[in-house]
Write a protein that holds these residues in place. Structure first.
Motif, PDB file in Angstrom:
ATOM      1  N   LEU A   1     -10.467  -4.391   3.772  1.00 14.03           N
ATOM      2  CA  LEU A   1     -11.321  -4.366   2.629  1.00 14.03           C
ATOM      3  C   LEU A   1     -12.865  -4.964   2.338  1.00 14.03           C
ATOM      4  O   LEU A   1     -14.040  -4.852   2.581  1.00 14.03           O
ATOM      5  CB  LEU A   1     -11.208  -4.867   0.983  1.00 14.03           C
ATOM      6  CG  LEU A   1      -9.631  -4.401   0.214  1.00 14.03           C
ATOM      7  CD1 LEU A   1      -9.172  -5.038  -0.903  1.00 14.03           C
ATOM      8  CD2 LEU A   1     -10.626  -3.047   0.297  1.00 14.03           C
TER       9      LEU A   1
ATOM     10  N   GLY B   1     -12.871  -7.064  -3.333  1.00 16.47           N
ATOM     11  CA  GLY B   1     -12.508  -5.324  -3.528  1.00 16.47           C
ATOM     12  C   GLY B   1     -13.030  -4.792  -2.625  1.00 16.47           C
ATOM     13  O   GLY B   1     -13.325  -4.997  -1.218  1.00 16.47           O
TER      14      GLY B   1
ATOM     15  N   GLU C   1     -12.955 -12.871   1.185  1.00 18.72           N
ATOM     16  CA  GLU C   1     -11.560 -11.860   1.026  1.00 18.72           C
ATOM     17  C   GLU C   1     -10.401 -11.808   2.351  1.00 18.72           C
ATOM     18  O   GLU C   1     -11.128 -12.244   3.580  1.00 18.72           O
ATOM     19  CB  GLU C   1     -12.497 -10.241   1.604  1.00 18.72           C
ATOM     20  CG  GLU C   1     -11.837  -9.347   1.552  1.00 18.72           C
ATOM     21  CD  GLU C   1     -10.587  -8.553   0.169  1.00 18.72           C
ATOM     22  OE1 GLU C   1     -11.300  -9.133  -0.638  1.00 18.72           O
ATOM     23  OE2 GLU C   1      -9.449  -8.845   0.803  1.00 18.72           O
ATOM     24  N   LYS C   2      -9.358 -11.823   1.638  1.00 18.72           N
ATOM     25  CA  LYS C   2      -8.145 -12.126   2.365  1.00 18.72           C
ATOM     26  C   LYS C   2      -7.773 -10.530   3.560  1.00 18.72           C
ATOM     27  O   LYS C   2      -7.653 -10.488   4.381  1.00 18.72           O
ATOM     28  CB  LYS C   2      -6.794 -12.351   2.123  1.00 18.72           C
ATOM     29  CG  LYS C   2      -5.940 -12.673   2.268  1.00 18.72           C
ATOM     30  CD  LYS C   2      -4.811 -13.277   1.214  1.00 18.72           C
ATOM     31  CE  LYS C   2      -3.827 -12.994   1.913  1.00 18.72           C
ATOM     32  NZ  LYS C   2      -2.875 -14.184   0.700  1.00 18.72           N
ATOM     33  N   SER C   3      -8.174  -8.985   2.909  1.00 17.64           N
ATOM     34  CA  SER C   3      -7.873  -8.404   4.091  1.00 17.64           C
ATOM     35  C   SER C   3      -9.035  -7.718   3.732  1.00 17.64           C
ATOM     36  O   SER C   3     -10.381  -8.113   3.995  1.00 17.64           O
ATOM     37  CB  SER C   3      -7.797  -6.509   2.517  1.00 17.64           C
ATOM     38  OG  SER C   3      -7.382  -5.604   3.522  1.00 17.64           O
TER      39      SER C   3
ATOM     40  N   ASN D   1     -12.719 -11.009  -9.943  1.00 12.92           N
ATOM     41  CA  ASN D   1     -11.865  -9.793 -11.187  1.00 12.92           C
ATOM     42  C   ASN D   1     -11.019  -9.843  -9.908  1.00 12.92           C
ATOM     43  O   ASN D   1     -10.595  -9.595  -9.280  1.00 12.92           O
ATOM     44  CB  ASN D   1     -13.231  -9.132 -11.078  1.00 12.92           C
ATOM     45  CG  ASN D   1     -12.435  -8.048 -12.288  1.00 12.92           C
ATOM     46  OD1 ASN D   1     -12.222  -8.647 -14.130  1.00 12.92           O
ATOM     47  ND2 ASN D   1     -12.885  -7.211 -12.332  1.00 12.92           N
ATOM     48  N   GLU D   2      -9.667  -9.497 -11.364  1.00 14.15           N
ATOM     49  CA  GLU D   2      -8.471  -9.948 -10.691  1.00 14.15           C
ATOM     50  C   GLU D   2      -7.752 -10.043  -8.984  1.00 14.15           C
ATOM     51  O   GLU D   2      -7.839  -8.914  -8.564  1.00 14.15           O
ATOM     52  CB  GLU D   2      -8.317  -8.186 -10.917  1.00 14.15           C
ATOM     53  CG  GLU D   2      -8.129  -6.970 -12.452  1.00 14.15           C
ATOM     54  CD  GLU D   2      -7.475  -5.650 -12.859  1.00 14.15           C
ATOM     55  OE1 GLU D   2      -5.957  -5.738 -11.960  1.00 14.15           O
ATOM     56  OE2 GLU D   2      -8.540  -5.034 -12.962  1.00 14.15           O
ATOM     57  N   LEU D   3      -8.694 -11.496  -9.648  1.00 24.86           N
ATOM     58  CA  LEU D   3      -8.012 -11.380  -7.960  1.00 24.86           C
ATOM     59  C   LEU D   3      -6.802 -12.336  -7.842  1.00 24.86           C
ATOM     60  O   LEU D   3      -5.677 -12.080  -7.254  1.00 24.86           O
ATOM     61  CB  LEU D   3      -8.693 -13.098  -7.494  1.00 24.86           C
ATOM     62  CG  LEU D   3      -8.093 -14.118  -6.762  1.00 24.86           C
ATOM     63  CD1 LEU D   3      -8.525 -13.036  -4.838  1.00 24.86           C
ATOM     64  CD2 LEU D   3      -9.079 -15.174  -6.406  1.00 24.86           C
TER      65      LEU D   3
ATOM     66  N   TYR E   1      -3.130  -3.504   0.747  1.00 22.94           N
ATOM     67  CA  TYR E   1      -4.075  -3.933   0.593  1.00 22.94           C
ATOM     68  C   TYR E   1      -5.342  -3.651   1.885  1.00 22.94           C
ATOM     69  O   TYR E   1      -6.211  -3.941   2.394  1.00 22.94           O
ATOM     70  CB  TYR E   1      -4.460  -5.447   0.655  1.00 22.94           C
ATOM     71  CG  TYR E   1      -4.737  -4.891  -1.305  1.00 22.94           C
ATOM     72  CD1 TYR E   1      -5.841  -5.399  -2.278  1.00 22.94           C
ATOM     73  CD2 TYR E   1      -3.121  -6.475  -1.616  1.00 22.94           C
ATOM     74  CE1 TYR E   1      -5.656  -5.017  -3.388  1.00 22.94           C
ATOM     75  CE2 TYR E   1      -3.787  -6.224  -3.478  1.00 22.94           C
ATOM     76  CZ  TYR E   1      -4.575  -5.927  -3.699  1.00 22.94           C
ATOM     77  OH  TYR E   1      -3.843  -5.491  -5.190  1.00 22.94           O
TER      78      TYR E   1
ATOM     79  N   GLY F   1     -12.133 -12.466  -3.432  1.00 23.90           N
ATOM     80  CA  GLY F   1     -11.576 -11.645  -3.023  1.00 23.90           C
ATOM     81  C   GLY F   1     -12.160  -9.817  -4.186  1.00 23.90           C
ATOM     82  O   GLY F   1     -12.128  -9.047  -5.066  1.00 23.90           O
TER      83      GLY F   1
ATOM     84  N   TYR G   1      -0.369  -7.556   1.994  1.00 25.26           N
ATOM     85  CA  TYR G   1      -0.913  -8.230   3.171  1.00 25.26           C
ATOM     86  C   TYR G   1      -0.609  -8.714   4.161  1.00 25.26           C
ATOM     87  O   TYR G   1      -1.991  -8.255   5.881  1.00 25.26           O
ATOM     88  CB  TYR G   1      -1.870  -9.978   2.480  1.00 25.26           C
ATOM     89  CG  TYR G   1      -2.115  -9.611   1.330  1.00 25.26           C
ATOM     90  CD1 TYR G   1      -3.327  -8.980   0.879  1.00 25.26           C
ATOM     91  CD2 TYR G   1      -0.746 -10.341   0.094  1.00 25.26           C
ATOM     92  CE1 TYR G   1      -3.966  -9.383  -0.415  1.00 25.26           C
ATOM     93  CE2 TYR G   1      -1.540 -10.344  -0.770  1.00 25.26           C
ATOM     94  CZ  TYR G   1      -3.022  -9.806  -1.232  1.00 25.26           C
ATOM     95  OH  TYR G   1      -4.089  -9.819  -2.440  1.00 25.26           O
TER      96      TYR G   1
ATOM     97  N   THR H   1     -10.133  -0.921 -11.697  1.00 25.73           N
ATOM     98  CA  THR H   1     -10.567  -2.565 -12.097  1.00 25.73           C
ATOM     99  C   THR H   1     -11.897  -1.808 -13.197  1.00 25.73           C
ATOM    100  O   THR H   1     -12.439  -1.083 -12.933  1.00 25.73           O
ATOM    101  CB  THR H   1     -10.753  -3.378 -10.811  1.00 25.73           C
ATOM    102  OG1 THR H   1     -11.574  -2.871 -10.732  1.00 25.73           O
ATOM    103  CG2 THR H   1      -9.249  -4.033  -9.960  1.00 25.73           C
TER     104      THR H   1
END
Ligand SMILES: C[S@@+](CC[C@H](N)C(=O)[O-])C[C@H]1O[C@@H](n2cnc3c(N)ncnc32)[C@H](O)[C@@H]1O
Length: 343
Positions: A112, A81, A107-109, A144-146, A31, A79, A24, A45
């Motif tokens: 994205l 994506g 969202e962190k990225s 999902n998948e975070l 990401y 998250g 990150y 995913t």
């Protein structure tokens, strides 16, 4: 990324700092890059497998609020994506004309977030900076998948003393290696959640802040609800599951920094314990297979296939649904955790 290696040459860094730097921190971190999702990227995913996945989640959300006679609600995805799940959920809910729904994302990225803003530009989605900004009622939080994308620490008991894994540079071999260093003070929160028999812990320090943030949102209103899906297990013992993925293959996490996804199996037992400590009353864990079947994936498949015009398309959809629910594929490794303060 040379800057990560140069930093480590000066001084060893903890495993979680290394993972955060790789995933990150920098523009060239994993990401922040293009093309990491989907068949041409590094991993797939569930939303990429079939939009039925998002439809079932949408139907679950609608049913949850309709049972409470709530026709106007919010969804917060954390998250997101490339925004695929958001798109599937919003499109499914928009078919119900008596329902009003505002979709939010955290969202962190940065990269994205840009992709999400582009993809979802016509769907009136809004973004929050962090969970602290979330002071809303009638809100369904989904991810999902975070959690598998959080950076982890490794602690190991050696001769009855806890040690933490660090990443250091081996000047002779000219590569990165790991080394355990003794912990001077056992002052991390995780030690309140492990028993005497425990000799190894793989966990994300960020999970404490995250679950506590979610707990506060759940405390805001009895109608708020949390659902997260991820691969993982439910046990008091921790597995050493850290792995690197590149182009759908397992690779070393200490090479190709910024090009490798670093991920691990989430221990849902720890998350459940943190929720319970925060007095969240209703916490459940089931397999993805059970969740999707219970909420109508087979019926949805039978309905969808009638609308398809070739055997090839039907067989493709069949394979996709099978991948989501088959116990040898994603069905039992993936878990669905729900939490709320509903009695
Ligand atoms: C493995 S991807 C899953 C993306 C998407 N949910 C899907 O199923 O395709 C993990 C996502 O979580 C984001 N993420 C990781 N840590 C986060 C955090 N603390 N807050 C918000 N987003 C985060 C990543 O940037 C990425 O979008």
């Amino acid at each position: 990324m040379q800057k990560i290696i140069d930093n480590i040459k000066k001084k060893p860094i903890s495993l979680d700092q290394y993972i955060n730097d790789c995933l990150y921190k920098y523009k060239s971190s994993y990401y922040e890059k293009d093309l990491i999702f989907g068949p041409r990227g590094d991993f797939i995913t569930s939303p990429y497998i079939s939009s039925i996945f998002g439809e079932i989640i949408a139907i679950f959300i609608i049913n949850y609020f309709l049972k409470k006679k709530i026709f106007s609600f919010k969804i917060l995805e954390i998250g997101a994506g490339e925004g695929l799940l958001a798109e599937d959920i919003i499109k499914t809910i928009s078919k119900f004309k008596n329902i009003k729904c505002q979709y939010y994302i955290i969202e962190k990225s940065k990269k994205l977030k840009k992709i999400q803003k582009n993809k979802l530009s016509k769907l009136k989605v809004k973004w929050f900076e962090s969970l602290e900004d979330v002071k809303i009622k009638d809100c369904f939080i989904v991810s999902n998948e975070l959690l598998d994308a959080f950076a982890v620490k490794h602690f190991k008991k050696i001769n009855d003393v806890w040690n933490e894994k660090f990443v250091k540079y081996d000047f002779k071999k000219k590569n990165l290696i790991t080394k355990y260093f003794k912990i001077t003070k056992k002052n991390h929160k995780i030690f309140n959640f492990v028993d005497k028999e425990c000799n190894f812990i793989e966990f994300s320090p960020d999970i404490f802040k995250f679950v506590t943030g979610i707990s506060k949102v759940l405390m805001n209103s009895k109608n708020n609800f949390f659902l997260t899906i991820d691969y993982g297990y439910n046990s008091e013992r921790y597995r050493n599951s850290l792995q690197g993925l590149m182009k759908h293959k397992k690779v070393d996490i200490f090479s190709n920094q910024g090009f490798v996804d670093i991920t691990y199996l989430v221990n849902f037992n720890l998350i459940k314990s943190i929720f319970q400590k925060n007095k969240v009353s209703n916490v459940n864990i089931s397999t993805q297979s059970d969740f999707l079947k219970k909420n109508g994936i087979i019926e949805r498949f039978n309905q969808s296939k009638k609308l398809l015009d070739s055997d090839e398309k039907i067989s493709k959809l069949h394979l996709a649904v099978n991948r989501l629910i088959n116990d040898k594929q994603m069905g039992s490794l993936f878990k669905v955790m729900t939490a709320s303060n509903n009695d």
